[in-house]
Design an enzyme around this catalytic site. Structure first.
Site, mmCIF file in Angstrom:
data_model
loop_
_atom_site.group_PDB
_atom_site.id
_atom_site.type_symbol
_atom_site.label_atom_id
_atom_site.label_comp_id
_atom_site.label_asym_id
_atom_site.label_seq_id
_atom_site.Cartn_x
_atom_site.Cartn_y
_atom_site.Cartn_z
ATOM 1 N N TYR A 225 48.782 22.146 -23.307
ATOM 2 C CA TYR A 225 49.779 23.102 -22.813
ATOM 3 C C TYR A 225 51.171 22.534 -23.020
ATOM 4 O O TYR A 225 51.418 21.358 -22.762
ATOM 5 C CB TYR A 225 49.568 23.398 -21.331
ATOM 6 N N PHE A 290 57.818 31.337 -22.310
ATOM 7 C CA PHE A 290 57.562 30.350 -23.362
ATOM 8 C C PHE A 290 56.338 29.563 -22.935
ATOM 9 O O PHE A 290 56.345 28.912 -21.876
ATOM 10 C CB PHE A 290 58.745 29.388 -23.519
ATOM 11 N N GLU A 291 55.290 29.621 -23.715
ATOM 12 C CA GLU A 291 54.177 28.707 -23.517
ATOM 13 C C GLU A 291 53.427 28.537 -24.826
ATOM 14 O O GLU A 291 53.270 29.481 -25.593
ATOM 15 C CB GLU A 291 53.231 29.141 -22.378
ATOM 16 N N ILE A 292 53.036 27.303 -25.075
ATOM 17 C CA ILE A 292 52.216 26.957 -26.229
ATOM 18 C C ILE A 292 50.937 26.366 -25.658
ATOM 19 O O ILE A 292 50.996 25.393 -24.896
ATOM 20 C CB ILE A 292 52.926 25.940 -27.146
#
Length: 393
Positions: A225, A290-292
């Site tokens: 994450y 925003f998240e990866i």
């Protein structure tokens, strides 16, 4: 609703006692670290063109250099939940991310909507990238209000949320969106075989040139994450989220990771009023616009059990539980905190907050500036808490 309040008060009364058991199950201990103070003006070595940090730049064997022959793309997509009417904002976000990063790697875009996309939306977004674009409609069973949600209770709950000035409380589509982003999006057939995604919303900005493959960095460094900003949530929007979480943990202590971030979730020092009004939760959360992330996080038994518990409790509609606190609590409890990464080198803005690195590779943002809004918004920054309890890795 008046009948439910004594019950809620009773739940709150036992929360703190149960929390002690949860901490025992989690194996957490009070942090000995001093309060971390973020120096926003410190140079970011990952963006310094003369620096070669370990495992990030200049690793041609792993495909971090830009260019189609050197990218060695992995199984990942850029993901956006967007309406047809948000086309101009989506194009602005796409142009920023394509310019600063994706034109070097050409990862595909996957767009989701609860109605079919227009031909204009498809034509103009395809023109904004050399990468593949996929356009997906969300199934009704993933988007509609669940059958177990009581309409009368929902309407009364909305009235109470509006009295507490909770934004978007009266918009059913907002509640549906929060639920979909929390526990439904990864079930879509279009993502069935996908490993990583990068969530991109309309109107967001990206400021810094990034020359390495973000997704491959995640994979090669065992990260699941990635975030840029953490904030405090509005406690009156989630009063029973933590009590329901405590209830779930009492039933499933086996899901709590031994290297969890419980201290971050329950810290009482910086915003004690939030901890009290959210019934034990600090309200610190990753800002998930925003998240990866690795999709295996949400497909795990721990998360599926947790989401299903919350879904049945009804808080996505009776309160305003968002995907940000839900994802963040799950990560803080069920994931190894060492696998969660702060992308300090990705310059980013979702109004009114910034993540602005100190680097000549960044243009259009002011180093050290968290917000372009009113001064009191600076109090909403929860990054120092994350660095205090977890670190900057």
């Amino acid at each position: 609703m008046t009948i439910a309040r004594p019950v809620r008060a009773l739940i709150v009364a036992v929360v703190f006692a149960v929390c002690l058991l949860v901490v025992h199950f989690a194996g957490s201990s009070p942090s000995k670290a001093s309060v971390f103070k973020l120096d926003s003006h410190e140079r970011d070595p990952n963006l310094d063109p003369t620096h070669e940090p370990e495992g990030i730049l200049r690793r041609t064997s792993k495909g971090y250099l830009p260019g189609p022959e050197g990218t060695e793309r992995i199984n990942a997509t850029l993901l956006a939940l967007v309406r047809n009417g948000e086309l101009s904002g989506m194009l602005q976000a796409m142009n920023d991310l394509e310019r600063t990063w994706n034109h070097k790697f050409n990862y595909p875009w996957t767009f989701f909507n609860d109605v079919p996309f227009t031909e204009e939306f498809k034509r103009r977004t395809r023109a904004a990238t050399k990468a593949e674009c996929h356009y997906e409609v969300i199934p009704d069973e993933h988007w509609a209000k669940p059958a177990w949600i009581d309409d009368d209770l929902y309407r009364e709950s909305v009235k109470m949320l509006k009295e507490n000035e909770i934004q978007y409380a009266d918009k059913i589509s907002y509640h549906q969106m929060c639920r979909w982003n929390s526990g439904m999006f990864y079930r879509h057939p279009a993502l069935e075989h996908m490993q990583f995604y990068w969530r991109v919303e309309p109107k967001v900005h990206f400021f810094c040139d990034v020359d390495y493959d973000i997704f491959r960095y995640m994979q090669d460094n065992n990260k699941t994450y990635g975030f840029t900003i953490t904030l405090y949530d509005a406690p009156h929007s989630i009063p029973t989220l933590w009590p329901e979480t405590v209830k779930f943990l009492a039933e499933h202590p086996e899901h709590v990771h031994s290297n969890n971030a419980m201290d971050w979730l329950t810290d009482r020092v910086r915003r004690p009023e939030h901890n009290a009004n959210a019934n034990g939760y600090s309200t610190c959360h990753f800002w998930t616009n925003f998240e990866i992330a690795d999709l295996s996080l949400w497909r795990s038994k721990a998360y599926e059990d947790y989401f299903n518990h919350l879904d049945r409790a009804g808080g996505f509609f009776y309160e305003r539980w968002g995907d940000a606190p839900v994802h963040s609590i799950a990560l803080g409890l069920f994931e190894d905190k060492s696998r969660i990464h702060w992308f300090r080198d990705i310059g980013y803005q979702h109004i009114p907050f910034f993540n602005c690195p100190n680097s000549p590779k960044c243009k259009g943002c002011v180093t050290g500036r968290l917000t372009d809004g009113e001064a009191w918004l600076n109090r909403e920054d929860c990054r120092p808490n994350w660095f205090k309890f977890v670190g900057m890795g």
